[in-house]
Design an enzyme around this catalytic site. Structure first.
Site, short mmCIF file in Angstrom:
data_model
loop_
_atom_site.label_atom_id
_atom_site.label_comp_id
_atom_site.label_asym_id
_atom_site.label_seq_id
_atom_site.Cartn_x
_atom_site.Cartn_y
_atom_site.Cartn_z
N ASN A 151 0.83 -1.20 0.00
CA ASN A 151 0.00 0.00 0.00
C ASN A 151 0.87 1.25 0.00
O ASN A 151 1.03 1.93 1.04
CB ASN A 151 -0.92 -0.03 1.24
N TYR A 174 -4.95 3.64 -4.49
CA TYR A 174 -5.18 2.63 -3.44
C TYR A 174 -6.32 1.71 -3.83
O TYR A 174 -6.24 0.48 -3.66
CB TYR A 174 -5.49 3.31 -2.11
N LYS A 201 3.99 4.36 9.08
CA LYS A 201 2.70 4.56 8.43
C LYS A 201 2.04 3.24 8.06
O LYS A 201 0.89 2.98 8.48
CB LYS A 201 2.88 5.44 7.18
N PHE A 211 -1.71 8.45 9.65
CA PHE A 211 -0.81 7.65 8.82
C PHE A 211 -0.19 8.59 7.78
O PHE A 211 -0.88 9.07 6.88
CB PHE A 211 -1.59 6.51 8.15
N ASP A 217 0.96 9.75 4.87
CA ASP A 217 1.05 9.36 3.45
C ASP A 217 1.32 10.61 2.63
O ASP A 217 1.86 11.59 3.13
CB ASP A 217 -0.27 8.70 3.04
N ASP A 249 -7.60 11.09 10.45
CA ASP A 249 -6.91 10.58 9.25
C ASP A 249 -7.92 10.21 8.18
O ASP A 249 -7.83 10.62 7.03
CB ASP A 249 -6.08 9.35 9.65
N TRP A 290 -8.27 11.90 4.61
CA TRP A 290 -7.93 11.09 3.42
C TRP A 290 -9.10 11.07 2.45
O TRP A 290 -8.91 11.20 1.24
CB TRP A 290 -7.55 9.67 3.83
N GLN A 340 -9.63 12.24 -1.56
CA GLN A 340 -10.09 11.38 -2.65
C GLN A 340 -11.12 12.08 -3.51
O GLN A 340 -11.42 11.65 -4.61
CB GLN A 340 -10.70 10.09 -2.09
N1 LIG Z 1 -3.41 8.46 5.65
C1 LIG Z 1 -4.00 7.51 4.92
N2 LIG Z 1 -3.40 7.09 3.79
C2 LIG Z 1 -4.05 6.13 3.07
C3 LIG Z 1 -5.27 5.57 3.45
C4 LIG Z 1 -5.60 4.63 2.43
C5 LIG Z 1 -6.84 3.80 2.31
N3 LIG Z 1 -7.22 3.22 3.56
C6 LIG Z 1 -8.61 3.24 3.92
C7 LIG Z 1 -9.55 3.11 2.82
C8 LIG Z 1 -10.53 2.24 3.14
C9 LIG Z 1 -10.32 1.69 4.46
O1 LIG Z 1 -11.19 2.28 5.36
C10 LIG Z 1 -8.90 2.05 4.80
O2 LIG Z 1 -8.71 2.43 6.11
C11 LIG Z 1 -4.57 4.66 1.49
N4 LIG Z 1 -3.67 5.57 1.91
C12 LIG Z 1 -2.49 6.09 1.23
O3 LIG Z 1 -2.95 7.07 0.30
C13 LIG Z 1 -2.10 7.04 -0.86
C14 LIG Z 1 -2.94 6.56 -2.02
O4 LIG Z 1 -3.75 7.65 -2.43
P1 LIG Z 1 -4.30 7.61 -3.96
O5 LIG Z 1 -3.04 7.61 -4.85
O6 LIG Z 1 -5.18 8.83 -4.09
O7 LIG Z 1 -5.06 6.28 -4.08
C15 LIG Z 1 -0.99 6.06 -0.55
O8 LIG Z 1 0.05 6.70 0.14
C16 LIG Z 1 -1.71 5.11 0.41
O9 LIG Z 1 -0.80 4.40 1.22
C17 LIG Z 1 -5.87 6.02 4.66
O10 LIG Z 1 -6.95 5.56 5.09
N5 LIG Z 1 -5.19 6.99 5.35
#
Ligand SMILES: Nc1nc2c(c(CN[C@H]3C=C[C@H](O)[C@@H]3O)cn2[C@@H]2O[C@H](COP(=O)(O)O)[C@@H](O)[C@H]2O)c(=O)[nH]1
Length: 346
Positions: free
Chosen positions: A93, A117, A223, A253, A255, A322, A326, A330
Site C-alpha cells: 500500500n 489505493y 505509516k 498515517f 502518506d 486521518d 484522506w 479522494q
Molecule cells: N493516511 C491515509 N493514507 C491512506 C489511506 C488509504 C486507504 N485506507 C482506507 C480506505 C478504506 C479503508 O477504510 C482504509 O482504512 C490509502 N492511503 C495512502 O494514500 C495514498 C494513495 O492515495 P491515492 O493515490 O489517491 O489512491 C498512498 O500513500 C496510500 O498508502 C488512509 O486511510 N489513510
C-alpha cells in the site's frame, strides 16, 4: 517561561506539549523536526478554524467520516485468511502516482476503472476471486513476478513493481518463519494491543520499518504498520481479530494525501522553493529533510487538530481525523499536487 498560546501548544519548556502517552515514539521523535525545520510550518490559526468548521459540519449531521469498511474493493471472508490478505494489502500500500505527465496506473474491476489505493485493493481482491490463494504464506513466499504482474494487470504499470514483489515474498517468508503462516498468531502474541502489533510489524517485517533520520537522530512514522492495524480493525468491525485495544494511541498515517489536504486548508505552509518543486511535480528525495519535514508537520498538525477538537468537546482519535482528511483527498482534483517521493513506506 513561554506564554501559553490559546491552544496550550507551548508548554513551559517551549516546544509542543506531548500527550500523556506516546508509546510508538512518533510524536516525540517528530517534535524536534517540527520545531526546527525551515521547510514546512504549521498555521495554528488555520487549525482552530478547521476544528470549528468540522464542529459546525458535524452539528449539521455530517458525522466524522467513520468510513464503513468498503467491501466493494476489499476481500473479506471473516476468517484468518482475511487477516493475511490485509497484511499483503498494506505491505503493498504505497506510491501509486506516475511520473510527471505520465498516465496513472489503473485497473478495470467489475466495469469500473480504478486507480491508486482502490486499484491496489481491488486487484488483490480480483486475484482471490480468480482463484489465487493470496492469503497463503507459502504461496506468497515464492510469488513470481509474472503472477504479481497478472494480478496488477491494467493500463500503464504499477510503480515500484520489483519492490512490491519483494514485499509480498517477505510477508510470506516472515509469516512462515515466525507465525506458523498466520498473522492471527501475531495478533494473539500482541495480546490484541494495537500498539504492540505496530511494534511487532516494525520488528519482524523489514518493509514496514518506516523510520527516517533528521540531523542524526531517529524520526519514526510507521505509516504502513499503523494502517495495517487500523485496517484489520476496520475490516472486522472491531470484533474478533479486529478487536484491538489502544487504537487511540495511534497517530495519523503519514502518506502523501494528508499533507496535500492540509496544505489546501492552509494548515501546512511550505517554504517557497519547496512549494515550487512540489507544484512542478519534481521528485522530493526519500529521507531528505524536505520529506521528513512534510511528514513530521503532518503528524503534529493532526495532533493539534485533535487537541483543538477535544477543547470543543469532540473526542476523536488521530485515526478518525486521518480517515476524514484522506477521504477529502479522494474527492477533489482541485487540490495543488501532493509531494512526490518514490518510497515503499507510503
Ligand atoms: N493516511 C491515509 N493514507 C491512506 C489511506 C488509504 C486507504 N485506507 C482506507 C480506505 C478504506 C479503508 O477504510 C482504509 O482504512 C490509502 N492511503 C495512502 O494514500 C495514498 C494513495 O492515495 P491515492 O493515490 O489517491 O489512491 C498512498 O500513500 C496510500 O498508502 C488512509 O486511510 N489513510
Amino acid at each position: 517561561m513561554t506564554e501559553l498560546t490559546p491552544g496550550g501548544w507551548n508548554n513551559k519548556e517551549g516546544g509542543y506539549a506531548l500527550p500523556a502517552t506516546d508509546p510508538l515514539g512518533i510524536l516525540s521523535s517528530t517534535r524536534t523536526v517540527v520545531e526546527q525545520t525551515e521547510y514546512v510550518w504549521i498555521n495554528h490559526d488555520q487549525i482552530e478554524q478547521l476544528s470549528k468548521r468540522w464542529q459546525q459540519e458535524d452539528a449539521q449531521g455530517a458525522q466524522l467520516a467513520t468510513l464503513l469498511w468498503d467491501e466493494r474493493y476489499h476481500f473479506s471472508d471473516g476468517t484468518a485468511r482475511t487477516v493475511n490478505w490485509l497484511l499483503l494489502l498494506d505491505a503493498l500500500n504505497f506510491c501509486f502516482w506516475a511520473e510527471k505527465d505520465q498516465p496513472r496506473w489503473t485497473i478495470t474491476y467489475r466495469d469500473q476503472t480504478l486507480n491508486g489505493y482502490w486499484a491496489e485493493a481491488a486487484a488483490l481482491k480480483r486475484g482471490v476471486e480468480e482463484g489465487l490463494p493470496l492469503w497463503d504464506a507459502e504461496y506468497l513466499a515464492t510469488l513470481s513476478e509474472e503472477t504479481l504482474a497478472h494480478i496488477f494487470r491494467g493500463t500503464a504499470t504499477i510503480p515500484l513493481f520489483e519492490q512490491r514483489v519483494q514485499n509480498a515474498r517477505e510477508v510470506g517468508r516472515v509469516l512462515l518463519e515466525r507465525y506458523d503462516g498466520q498473522f492471527t498468531n501475531a495478533i494473539e502474541q500482541a495480546e490484541h494491543s494495537a500498539i504492540k502489533l505496530v511494534l511487532l510489524l516494525e520488528r519482524d517485517f523489514p518493509s514496514f520499518r518506516d523510520v527516517a533520520s533528521y540531523h542524526g537522530h531517529q524520526v519514526r512514522f510507521l505509516k504502513r504498520a499503523q494502517i495495517t492495524v487500523a485496517d484489520i480493525s476496520g475490516s472486522f468491525h472491531g470484533q474478533g481479530w479486529g478487536n484491538l485495544a489502544e487504537q487511540d494511541q495511534l497517530t495519523i498515517f503519514a502518506d502523501y494525501k494528508l499533507p496535500q489536504v492540509l496544505r489546501d486548508y492552509n494548515v501546512l505552509e511550505y517554504q517557497a522553493q519547496l512549494a515550487r518543486k512540489i507544484d512542478n511535480q519534481e521528485l522530493i528525495l526519500p529521507g531528505s529533510e524536505e520529506e521528513v519535514a512534510i511528514r513530521a508537520c503532518t503528524i503534529w498538525a493532526c495532533e493539534f487538530l485533535r487537541q483543538a477538537l477535544q477543547r470543543q468537546g469532540q473526542l476523536v482519535t488521530a485515526a478518525d481525523i486521518d480517515m476524514r482528511l484522506w477521504l477529502l483527498g479522494q474527492r477533489s482534483e482541485a487540490l495543488l499536487p501532493y509531494h512526490r517521493t518514490r518510497t515503499i513506506y507510503y
